[in-house]
Design a protein around this motif. Structure first.
Motif, PDB file in Angstrom:
ATOM      1  N   LEU A 196       0.859  -1.167   0.000  1.00 16.22           N
ATOM      2  CA  LEU A 196       0.000   0.000   0.000  1.00 16.22           C
ATOM      3  C   LEU A 196       0.911   1.238   0.000  1.00 16.22           C
ATOM      4  CD1 LEU A 196      -2.653  -0.941   2.752  1.00 16.22           C
ATOM      5  CD2 LEU A 196      -2.917  -1.116   0.262  1.00 16.22           C
ATOM      6  N   THR A 197       0.501   2.301  -0.694  1.00  8.40           N
ATOM      7  CA  THR A 197       1.248   3.564  -0.672  1.00  8.40           C
ATOM      8  C   THR A 197       0.427   4.571   0.103  1.00  8.40           C
ATOM      9  OG1 THR A 197       2.261   3.112  -2.823  1.00  8.40           O
ATOM     10  CG2 THR A 197       2.318   5.378  -2.025  1.00  8.40           C
ATOM     11  N   VAL A 198       1.019   5.053   1.216  1.00  5.81           N
ATOM     12  CA  VAL A 198       0.308   5.978   2.098  1.00  5.81           C
ATOM     13  C   VAL A 198       1.087   7.292   2.141  1.00  5.81           C
ATOM     14  CG1 VAL A 198      -0.556   6.361   4.434  1.00  5.81           C
ATOM     15  CG2 VAL A 198      -0.534   4.039   3.468  1.00  5.81           C
ATOM     16  N   ASN A 199       0.518   8.321   1.493  1.00  9.68           N
ATOM     17  CA  ASN A 199       1.162   9.651   1.463  1.00  9.68           C
ATOM     18  C   ASN A 199       2.623   9.558   1.023  1.00  9.68           C
ATOM     19  OD1 ASN A 199      -1.274  10.555   2.386  1.00  9.68           O
ATOM     20  ND2 ASN A 199      -0.484  11.554   4.226  1.00  9.68           N
ATOM     21  N   GLY A 200       2.850   8.740   0.002  1.00 12.65           N
ATOM     22  CA  GLY A 200       4.195   8.623  -0.549  1.00 12.65           C
ATOM     23  C   GLY A 200       5.067   7.607   0.148  1.00 12.65           C
ATOM     24  N   LYS A 201       4.641   7.073   1.301  1.00 13.39           N
ATOM     25  CA  LYS A 201       5.418   6.051   2.011  1.00 13.39           C
ATOM     26  C   LYS A 201       4.843   4.673   1.654  1.00 13.39           C
ATOM     27  CE  LYS A 201       7.791   9.250   4.000  1.00 13.39           C
ATOM     28  NZ  LYS A 201       7.651   9.572   5.404  1.00 13.39           N
ATOM     29  N   THR A 202       5.685   3.658   1.793  1.00  6.33           N
ATOM     30  CA  THR A 202       5.283   2.311   1.355  1.00  6.33           C
ATOM     31  C   THR A 202       5.025   1.403   2.558  1.00  6.33           C
ATOM     32  OG1 THR A 202       6.600   2.532  -0.657  1.00  6.33           O
ATOM     33  CG2 THR A 202       5.950   0.298  -0.012  1.00  6.33           C
ATOM     34  N   VAL A 203       3.880   0.786   2.529  1.00  7.64           N
ATOM     35  CA  VAL A 203       3.539  -0.266   3.516  1.00  7.64           C
ATOM     36  C   VAL A 203       3.643  -1.597   2.773  1.00  7.64           C
ATOM     37  CG1 VAL A 203       1.770  -1.247   5.019  1.00  7.64           C
ATOM     38  CG2 VAL A 203       2.007   1.251   4.809  1.00  7.64           C
ATOM     39  N   THR A 204       4.579  -2.427   3.235  1.00 10.39           N
ATOM     40  CA  THR A 204       4.831  -3.708   2.560  1.00 10.39           C
ATOM     41  C   THR A 204       4.352  -4.864   3.448  1.00 10.39           C
ATOM     42  OG1 THR A 204       6.785  -2.773   1.495  1.00 10.39           O
ATOM     43  CG2 THR A 204       6.590  -5.184   1.522  1.00 10.39           C
ATOM     44  N   PHE A 205       3.651  -5.812   2.842  1.00 14.27           N
ATOM     45  CA  PHE A 205       3.215  -7.019   3.562  1.00 14.27           C
ATOM     46  C   PHE A 205       4.250  -8.104   3.303  1.00 14.27           C
ATOM     47  CE2 PHE A 205      -0.609  -4.573   2.820  1.00 14.27           C
ATOM     48  CZ  PHE A 205      -1.210  -4.573   4.065  1.00 14.27           C
TER      49      PHE A 205
END
Length: 747
Positions: A196-205
């Motif tokens: 997921l991309t949240v405000n330009g930052k990456t959330v990786t599963f």
């Protein structure tokens, strides 16, 4: 004799002989005189006409002597002019020697002033400035209608916004599994490698359980009761990893924690999940729907596969393509009416102010080269970061003042420091109308440009909101001459000077060369030394003159004199050796003038001198109607406009010498003009002289044509008459013999 009786034949022969004798006498007279008409008896008309022509020719011939004398008078005058011209040339040579000798003064008149920091390349020097105040357009608060003036406490961030999705499961809570099949689980179908991309930052599963050792570059986020199960890690850049787990499965709460960490709503502080001040954590509603929260500093943007976001209840779209869920901030009476976008910047006088969506860091967390004051982190060199989650208008004004030098923040090496307003400065503020009152400071004229929406948010984009920069000038103080004007009245007939100092464009003067270019027309010159002393000096041509004197002019004025003080004009100092040489040249020059006087007097012929005021009248015909009057001139030194020079007055400097040269050039032009006039008159006289000679010949030829005899004819006539006379004598003899024969018979 009356008793003598002649016969008819004898009488006839006698008459014939008499007639022949008369004709022979006439012919012989013509041959002896060469004329066919010797008296009025011969031919009255021709005789008197020829006599008239001869008389006129004689009269004109008598005029030729006067004309010839006139030619010589003109020749004498022309000779005098030639000699005078040579004398004038000699005088010029003497004057030019004076110009080529050493300037007659060891020092010339000058005035000077010192301009701190001035150089030949930039005469403006080091200017002291006073800070000025520049007003922005009105800032409004975020109240309804946007018409309430903002205050210094108005926040730059807004009110946190939320995006509540659809219900995943009525029994869903933060503790329910992300990929579980039990009642209340999300069953999101998230697989390892999904992001997921949240405000330009990456959330990786990521697959697997939480590692027992912290991966390189990651900092574990410890569990916080009711918020996370501890399956979330974040790195120092704000990127987040969610471990799906095999023993301890990732929960919906882990997703909420990951989104909050990436958006900045929560932070990992020394391994502890901490809700940032003024923020609202994302939660699961009582109805089982996810409620994602933006920060106060940025709107929330979550982008991922449509199937994942649909399973989380954040979209109705399906498929493997990406979709975005958002949550927008709102304004209120405590915020500005337009919210600053994170990442926007202001460039103030070359220093950068960055607006960042994050909580204001603590002093302890900063490096030795940074310090925090309010919600501003500065590097101590004018560059700052304003943190939007709690930043206010007051923080922006402080950051601007750091950039302009109006306020200083002296770092102490531990993130804190001492805030102070620079001496003589006034900190920027906001007035009751909502205008930013920005102090320009004294270091530079104010120049603010920006990226993002920072310029328009703070009313710095002009009336139309489209300006690309906000500028304001400082107030110039004493010591600098930018914008100042220096004036000199006409110095020795030069062009009055009005010099405005500036950047060298639009007629302003910046360099020494530019200044000299303007001073040259006023017979002045400028120099500057290493200490910034600007000296204005009289030119060599006017080395004897004093700047600003009544006689020479060149008085100083203008606004520059209010900022700088000029010295009293010095008096020129004579060079004894040079002046002695120039005095000798004066003597030589005066001797030339004496020769001019004597030459003009000696240029006469037969008592007539056209160079000494005499007149010459020449008569060209016998009636006196055709004549030429030549008016003489007085070409002694005074008549030529030349005066004797005085030692200590003339030739003392180049200007005095040039005045003499001007007079000599004028005299030379006068002589050339007179020579041209005399030449023209001489040409006229010579033409008339030749004309009269030719006319005399014409008249005499005409007279001769009327009276001269044809010698050939007269010689033939003479021969014929001689023969005729001989025949007549013979005839008379025969006639007489005939009579004698008759008489013989009578005997």
């Amino acid at each position: 004799m009356s008793g003598i009786v002649l016969s008819a034949s004898v009488r006839q022969n006698l008459l014939s002989l008499q007639s022949t004798a008369d004709l022979l006498a006439t012919t012989q007279n013509r041959l002896s005189t060469g004329k066919s008409v010797n008296s009025a008896l011969d031919n009255p008309t021709n005789f008197f006409t020829a006599q008239s022509l001869d008389n006129r020719a004689s009269d004109i011939n008598n005029l030729l002597d006067g004309i010839a004398n006139g030619v010589q008078v003109l020749q004498a005058a022309n000779t005098g002019l030639t000699s005078l011209q040579k004398l004038i040339d000699s005088a010029k040579s003497i004057a030019n020697q004076a110009l080529q000798t050493t300037v007659g003064y060891s020092s010339k008149s000058s005035v000077s002033t010192t301009i701190a920091g001035a150089t030949a390349a930039d005469l403006r020097g080091t200017t002291s400035f006073a800070s000025a105040v520049a007003n922005s357009n009105v800032l409004y608060s975020g109240a309804a209608g946007g018409v309430t003036a903002a205050t210094s406490g108005a926040t730059l961030g807004g009110i946190s916004g939320s995006d509540t999705g659809t219900v995943i499961n009525a029994a869903t809570t933060a503790a329910k599994l992300l990929n579980g099949a039990a009642a209340g689980d999300a069953n999101a179908g998230v697989a390892a490698g999904d992001t997921l991309t949240v405000n330009g930052k990456t959330v990786t599963f990521a697959a697997g359980d939480v590692p027992t050792t912290i991966p390189t570059g990651l900092t574990q986020v410890a569990a916080s009761a009711g918020v996370t199960t501890g399956n979330v890690f974040t790195d120092t850049s704000g990127n987040v990893t969610v471990y799906l787990g095999s023993t301890t499965k990732a929960s919906i709460g882990d997703v909420l924690t990951a989104v909050d960490l990436a958006s900045g709503t929560q932070s990992n502080v020394a391994g502890t999940l901490t809700l940032n001040a003024g923020q609202t954590a994302s939660t699961v509603t009582g109805g089982g729907a996810l409620k994602l929260q933006s920060t106060t500093g940025s709107d929330l943007s979550v982008t991922g596969k449509a199937d994942i976001l649909k399973a989380l209840g954040l979209t109705s779209a399906t498929g493997a393509g990406n979709v975005t869920a958002t949550a927008a901030r709102t304004t209120s009476s405590t915020t500005v009416s337009s919210l600053v976008s994170s990442g926007s910047t202001l460039n103030v006088d070359g220093h950068v102010i960055t607006f960042k969506d994050a909580p204001t860091p603590s002093a302890a967390s900063l490096g030795a080269t940074q310090g925090v004051s309010g919600n501003v982190v500065t590097d101590g060199n004018g560059n700052s970061t304003v943190y939007l989650q709690n930043g206010t208008i007051s923080d922006v004004l402080k950051a601007i003042d750091f950039a302009t030098g109006v306020q200083t923040f002296t770092l102490n090496g531990s993130g804190s420091g001492t805030l102070a307003t620079a001496s003589g400065q006034t900190a920027s503020s906001i007035n009751t109308s909502g205008q930013l009152k920005i102090s320009t400071g004294v270091n530079a004229d104010l120049s603010i440009t920006g990226t993002g929406n920072a310029l328009s948010v703070f009313g710095l984009a002009g009336n139309t909101g489209t300006a690309s920069a906000f500028t304001a000038a400082r107030t110039s103080g004493v010591g600098g001459i930018a914008g100042k004007t220096l004036t000199f009245t006409s110095f020795n007939g030069g062009t009055a000077v009005n010099v405005t100092f500036g950047d060298g464009t639009n007629g302003t003067v910046k360099t020494l060369d530019q200044l000299n270019s303007q001073l040259q027309a006023n017979n002045l010159a400028a120099t500057i030394d290493a200490n910034g002393q600007l000296t204005i000096t009289a030119s060599n041509d006017y080395a004897s003159s004093t700047i600003g004197s009544t006689a020479a002019g060149g008085a100083i004025g203008g606004t520059l004199t209010s900022a700088l003080t000029f010295t009293t004009a010095s008096t020129p100092v004579q060079d004894v050796v040079a002046q002695s040489a120039r005095a000798n040249l004066v003597s030589q020059y005066n001797n030339i003038l004496n020769q001019i006087d004597t030459t003009s007097v000696d240029s006469s012929f037969n008592g007539v001198n056209l160079l000494n005021g005499d007149q010459l009248k020449l008569v060209f015909d016998e009636t006196g109607k055709s004549s030429l009057n030549i008016t003489g001139v007085t070409y002694n030194s005074k008549g030529l406009g030349l005066a004797a020079l005085s030692v200590g007055v003339d030739f003392i400097d180049n200007a005095a010498t040039n005045r003499v040269l001007t007079n000599l050039n004028s005299a030379s032009s006068t002589l050339r003009s007179e020579a041209s006039a005399l030449g023209s008159n001489l040409s006229v006289v010579q033409i008339r002289q030749d004309f009269n000679k030719n006319l005399i010949n014409v008249l005499q030829t005409g007279s001769s044509n009327l009276t001269l005899a044809d010698t050939n004819v007269e010689a033939a006539n003479s021969q014929a008459l001689s023969t005729r006379q001989s025949i007549a004598v013979s005839a008379l003899s025969l006639a007489n013999t005939s009579q004698q024969s008759v008489l013989q018979l009578l005997r």
